[in-house]
Design an enzyme around this catalytic site. Structure first.
Site, PDB file in Angstrom:
ATOM      1  N   GLN B 124      10.691 -19.690 -52.027  1.00 41.38           N
ATOM      2  CA  GLN B 124      10.025 -20.154 -53.309  1.00 41.38           C
ATOM      3  C   GLN B 124       9.325 -21.344 -52.951  1.00 41.38           C
ATOM      4  OE1 GLN B 124      12.065 -23.235 -55.781  1.00 41.38           O
ATOM      5  NE2 GLN B 124      12.190 -22.192 -57.154  1.00 41.38           N
ATOM      6  N   TYR B 126       7.479 -24.162 -55.319  1.00 39.54           N
ATOM      7  CA  TYR B 126       7.107 -24.619 -56.716  1.00 39.54           C
ATOM      8  C   TYR B 126       6.876 -26.089 -56.245  1.00 39.54           C
ATOM      9  CZ  TYR B 126       9.129 -20.957 -59.335  1.00 39.54           C
ATOM     10  OH  TYR B 126       9.583 -19.666 -60.176  1.00 39.54           O
ATOM     11  N   SER B 159      13.890 -23.882 -49.360  1.00 37.58           N
ATOM     12  CA  SER B 159      14.869 -23.172 -48.288  1.00 37.58           C
ATOM     13  C   SER B 159      14.482 -21.895 -47.910  1.00 37.58           C
ATOM     14  CB  SER B 159      16.258 -23.184 -49.215  1.00 37.58           C
ATOM     15  OG  SER B 159      15.929 -22.425 -50.521  1.00 37.58           O
ATOM     16  N   GLU B 242      17.359 -20.131 -62.522  1.00 44.24           N
ATOM     17  CA  GLU B 242      18.013 -20.909 -61.508  1.00 44.24           C
ATOM     18  C   GLU B 242      19.077 -22.010 -62.045  1.00 44.24           C
ATOM     19  OE1 GLU B 242      16.241 -23.421 -57.664  1.00 44.24           O
ATOM     20  OE2 GLU B 242      15.603 -24.231 -59.751  1.00 44.24           O
TER      21      GLU B 242
END
Lengths: 358, 395, 358, 395
Positions: B124, B126, B159, B242
């Site tokens: 991801q 962001y 991650s 999430e």
């Protein structure tokens, strides 16, 4: 097949709220609090019209034949309204009789309780929360001796559910010979407490092992009452924060005040699911009933204290005045916390229930 | 309120048990880059509807109707025998729901199936160093060039970036639009030239995250999901998923269970930790909270399956769930006393140091995915309709 | 005639802080943390130049002849710098010898400790905080048998102060026959812990009833170390909050962040007076020494945990990274909390000291 | 750091003891409107320097130099025998220090002595219904008319208003000035025509406060203290003294002592409350806090006597002290269990219900004199130099 209350239950709760708005608005509660001898008969009569005293009593005995979840939803509404009513005793006596009474006892007492004509008081404090001041009731040869404190609605009750020190449960008529009663005053003037003295008082024993069920039901209702009272305190705090202006803006636009409100809501909302589940388990998952009732009682008490204090703080000085009357909810939560065991005591019992403590 | 199991449901439970017994020797757990045996187990779970259960069959899922009881039975039975529950990576928990909501038909067909089966691993993109709580201020820019975007900038808290095949990433495609309207949500391969991944070591001592640097990374425009300039709204759909994931009450219940077992087996001066009334009381306080979050979770699940908004009960999950996990770890450390600070290795270490690891990692979770302060803003503003932060004179 | 530290003490603390800035900046601490076999001899040498190892050792034995308050101020500076140094053992051994050693023992050991050449490790964990994992040391016929965990600086110490399970205190040379030692790794890599195994190890007994004084001094120093580490965490959080911008303003202008910082300061500042008093009482008000040392240790540990967590939160994601290194302070506070008893254990002892618990 | 008692100080202690023994039958405590015996006791205390110790002799005090040890000895010896320490009303704790700082010579001569001796009783007129935390927005107006002001408006939270001879009051004398610059601090008699006092009942069930209404109250301009339009700054000096008073560590220590005695004497099911490890642990937590505030108080006293600013150690006193008092009361209630909620009267009531009374009244103190939130702003802004609340676009 789901974890939610039904549309019927929601309707019942809303309808009860309307009944209470009419029968027990804050002005009515204030009069009840001011006149310590007043019995609140009109409020109870309105609730009896609603069928509330018999909410969990089987229909064949004149009740509504519903479950403890319905009773808990009602208790939440009563807590919201800080309404004076001997509801806890009615449900506790219903449990005592349906779980531990003979057919004859049920037939004799339940219809009166269901109609609201027989008011029941609950005298199990010493057996559940421990004995203080030399209190405690001994049973011998069908007679009771000793004393019980913190008895709900002691002065107006017709019938008492009494626990002895060995955990046995008894029914005692209010006019039984040798029974004397006196007023005990707590911070919460929306409920009445009393002391009972037993001097060889004849009593009707109920079946063994009924006390736990009565206790679990009472704990759940006290938790639900706090849930309702705490909801109102949050609502009032939020409304006040949106309206009160200081420093040229509503105080609810200050992050400190917003976060106090958010923390209250974050603490309270999950309590609702636990209270629901404890009430559901009482009827439908008996193996989990005692543990979830204990945790509902203890945890909602802790959260309730936090909210009672924080909502008062959000109101600033007005929060502590009698003008606003917020303290009725504050004190209602305070009594619920201690009645039938403060959180520490109840958590100890929760540990015992799981075999984690002696 | 009715959680009783009908004979039909008991039959379903029997079916799950039979499956788990039959395939006992095939249990293989999750991993960032799963081995073949794990991929096989995942496919088997999807085939039987124990993973990807409600995702449409045409996109590679099992295609079942939502059913709270069956979901609960599957969770219970898998937990009971300790069977791995199928992959739970960011691709599955965040990208797949997003594609289902706003992806094009082609994007759904192309990505959902391989992602569910573990064949494509995602990361991801962001947050940025300068855009954390204020995510919408992100600055990684994507400049249009023919059919491509050319991306420059950097991301943080990514991650699995080193192992991922693909990234779902927020980039600024319209630099002149208001800050929430200039962002696009775009998918592209991590093998694209110009991407550098640097591990980010945290207080746990391991690098659970990475920084990702983009230097003139050329990617096709077709990777945009949900429309150019709509990335902020696409991402918010994903963030919602999430938040749900971070507050998993089953994991919390399992952790409490481990804590109580620890307190029953460990002792100091010959006395079991659980026999210390002060620690026992704290354990009971946490147990009450675990129960509230467990039942609150069932309540949210019910609402979600009925297509209803969960309201306040949903808004509080991340704040309360992360804090509760942290507190459970804290009690384990306290009850273990001096043993509670041991770490890394050694004969006296308990549970491979996982209590300390969790205590620290959970603090990161309290901060990440919307800090506790942002959560409280959300609860106050969306849940209680309190005023938003007022505009500043100088802003 | 006052409740404050003297100008000399303030100067000493500032001067020590400068010494540590030079000898143990964060980069040096990082190297110590990364290489587990590294002894940090240069840091200890700089502190020995300063006279720190002998801070409370009488001048006739080569020390500075100061009091525990001075040692606590030094521990605060060490905590601020998250500095690696066997200081706790040096002070504990000084107390053990000055309070419980013979003139001969004092003359033999104190000059070496004062010069920093003799490094002392403290092995009293089991006697103070309780024994786990079958640990505990038995004394018989001048020899020790058993094991001790969480021994400070076990691998580099020349001398150990060891408590047996009956509360007796002993000196053990690191090269004594039958003694084996091994590394124990904690979260806090700025300090070294180890395990000792005793197989009939010859030991020198110290006077009875010396353990309490050693424990009180060690508790006070751990509290002071946490005080210093927590101060720095607040300072870093405040500085970060004034610099980091989100939503077009520094985050320190958000009331939520301001109040987190205010709460940290409000919790920590009163700890300072208690740490001072505990250290003062150790030398000048012995009747209050144990109780105030216990409360300083337990309370500062609780406050330290709150600050370690809250300061990290104020830093957002950066707070948990190794880039910033804030975790060195976080973990320092974490080890101080548990070493020689977590807060619950120490509060229990505080109750016992007053006769409030058995 | 040196709190040892020299022979000289031990001699002083002996002197105090002798005084207390000699006058044992004259002990009479504080009251809003003290009786003659109490006035006599107060005069005796002032004559011996046990009250009004450091206030100059010319204004009716004892005129001693500040001395932390003597102050401590007096407090200890009076507490030991339970002797009343002299009046501690708002006139003495707030008005007198203010007059000493900014009053005119005539005001000092006229008011300080009678106030110290208890002959003049004061009340405070600061807060208004619309001006609480934002005190500077107060609206009670004082319109100039020759040598007088004519005052209209209302005040709230005015304790002892019904018994007071005089009021020290904040009024707006310059309506066109910026809000902090238009206020004056003025003294006038409560017997002035046009003043109405209405008791304000609180959650404790008693009326600890009043509302005070002013309708064309004509008072001489000479009552202004510290200069016209300077009232905000004069009041802040006074508020500082109030904050100190609300966090009195001696009172807190006495309350903790009472709590521990309660826990040693009360029992449930035959077990003493102190023998419950959970309650004992909470008592120890509070004892640690009491000690921090006690020593923090000595530290502040030292700084104040040396003429130094107390800094952070001073700023935290009100916030931490009020909360601690509240928590001590909370533990007493919890440990008493069901007995803890009893109130008003009855044979089972403990300590006349004072634990509940304190629990509720202390919550008012947490709110009053600057709410906890205002205290945290002050700590952050003055103590940590953090930014003040930014100006709003719309304000």
């Amino acid at each position: 097949m789901d974890f939610s209350i039904t549309a019927d239950q929601r309707l019942m709760q809303e309808s009860l709220a309307r009944t209470l708005e009419a029968a027990a608005p804050l002005g009515r509660v204030r009069r009840f609090a001011a006149d310590r001898d007043e019995a609140g008969a009109d409020v109870w009569a309105a609730l009896a019209d609603f069928g509330l005293p018999g909410v969990i009593i089987p229909e064949e005995h004149g009740g509504l034949g519903l479950g403890l979840l319905d009773a808990a939803l009602a208790a939440e509404a009563l807590g919201r309204a800080v309404a004076p009513a001997p509801f806890l005793g009615a449900v506790a006596a219903s449990v005592a009789l349906t779980r531990g009474g003979s057919a004859e006892q049920q037939a004799r007492w339940l219809p009166g309780i269901a109609s609201g004509k027989v008011v029941a008081g609950l005298a199990i404090g010493e057996a559940v929360a421990g004995a203080r001041d030399g209190m405690g009731v001994k049973a011998s040869g069908g007679k009771l001796t000793g004393g019980a404190l913190f008895v709900t609605d002691a002065m107006i009750a017709d019938l008492f559910v009494v626990a002895d020190t060995s955990g046995g449960l008894h029914l005692v008529a209010a006019d039984a010979p040798g029974l004397t009663r006196s007023v005990v005053t707590s911070i919460d003037l929306t409920r009445r407490l009393g002391e009972l003295r037993f001097d060889g008082v004849p009593a009707e024993p109920l079946a063994a092992h009924t006390l736990d069920a009565v206790r679990d039901a009472a704990w759940t209702l006290l938790a639900a009452d706090t849930l309702g009272a705490a909801e109102v305190m949050i609502e009032k705090a939020v409304a006040y924060a949106k309206e009160r202006r200081q420093f040229g803006r509503v105080i609810g636009s200050f992050q400190a005040v917003k976060h106090m409100c958010a923390e209250m809501a974050a603490e309270l909302e999950p309590c609702r699911a636990l209270v629901w589940y404890a009430a559901y388990a009482f009827d439908d998952a008996p193996a989990e009933a005692s543990l979830t009732a204990a945790h509902a009682k203890a945890h909602t008490s802790e959260v309730g204290r936090f909210i009672a204090r924080t909502a008062t703080e959000v109101h600033g000085g007005m929060g502590i005045t009698d003008l606003l009357g917020l303290h009725y909810w504050f004190k209602r939560i305070g009594l619920n916390r201690q009645l039938l065991g403060g959180p520490e005591r109840v958590r100890r019992i929760a540990a015992q229930i799981q075999g984690l403590a002696a | 309120m009715d959680l009783r199991f009908t004979p039909e449901m008991e039959g379903f439970r029997e079916e799950v048990r039979t499956f788990l017994t039959k395939h006992r020797d095939r249990y293989v757990g999750d991993a960032v880059r799963p081995r073949e045996a794990a991929l096989e187990w995942q496919r088997l779970l999807i085939d039987h509807g124990y993973a990807a259960r409600t995702i449409p069959r045409e996109y590679g899922g099992y295609g079942a109707e939502p059913d709270i009881l069956k979901t609960r039975i599957i969770a219970e039975e898998f937990t009971r025998v300790g069977a791995p529950r199928g992959f739970a990576n960011q691709g599955i928990s965040m990208l797949v729901p997003t594609l289902l909501e706003v992806g094009s038909e082609e994007q759904k067909k192309r990505w959902i199936g391989p992602t569910l089966r573990g064949e494509v691993v995602w990361c991801q993109g962001y947050s940025e160093p300068g855009a954390g709580s204020d995510l919408a201020s992100l600055q990684t820019k994507a400049v249009e060039d023919g059919d491509d975007f050319v991306i420059s900038g950097s991301k943080i808290w990514t991650s699995t970036a080193a192992q991922a095949d693909m990234i779902f990433c927020l980039v600024r495609t319209e630099p002149d639009a208001p800050k929430h309207d200039g962002i696009s949500y775009i998918l592209f391969p991590m093998t694209t030239p110009g991407i550098e991944v640097r591990p980010l070591t945290t207080m746990t001592g391991s690098a659970e995250f990475n920084e990702v640097f983009f230097t003139d990374v050329r990617v096709p425009k077709s990777g945009v999901v949900g429309g150019r300039g709509r990335g902020w709204f696409v991402a918010n759909a994903t963030l919602k998923h999430e938040r749900g994931m971070l507050g998993d009450p089953n994991a919390t219940e399992a952790r409490l269970h481990a804590l109580i077992e620890l307190m029953k087996t460990e002792s100091v001066d010959g006395r079991r930790l659980i026999d210390d009334p002060v620690f026992c009381d704290r354990a009971m306080q946490l147990q009450a909270r675990v129960l509230t979050m467990k039942f609150n979770g069932l309540r949210n699940l019910t609402a979600s399956m009925a297509g209803e908004a969960s309201g306040m009960a949903g808004l509080v999950v991340k704040l309360q769930g992360c804090e509760l996990n942290h507190q459970i770890a804290a009690l384990a450390i306290d009850a273990l006393g001096e043993l509670g600070v041991l770490y890394e290795d050694g004969p006296h270490l308990r549970a491979k140091g996982s209590w300390q690891w969790n205590y620290m990692f959970d603090l990161g979770l309290i901060i990440g995915g919307g800090t506790a302060q942002i959560q409280k803003n959300i609860i106050a503003e969306r849940g209680l309709a309190m005023p938003r932060e007022p505009k500043l004179a100088s802003a």
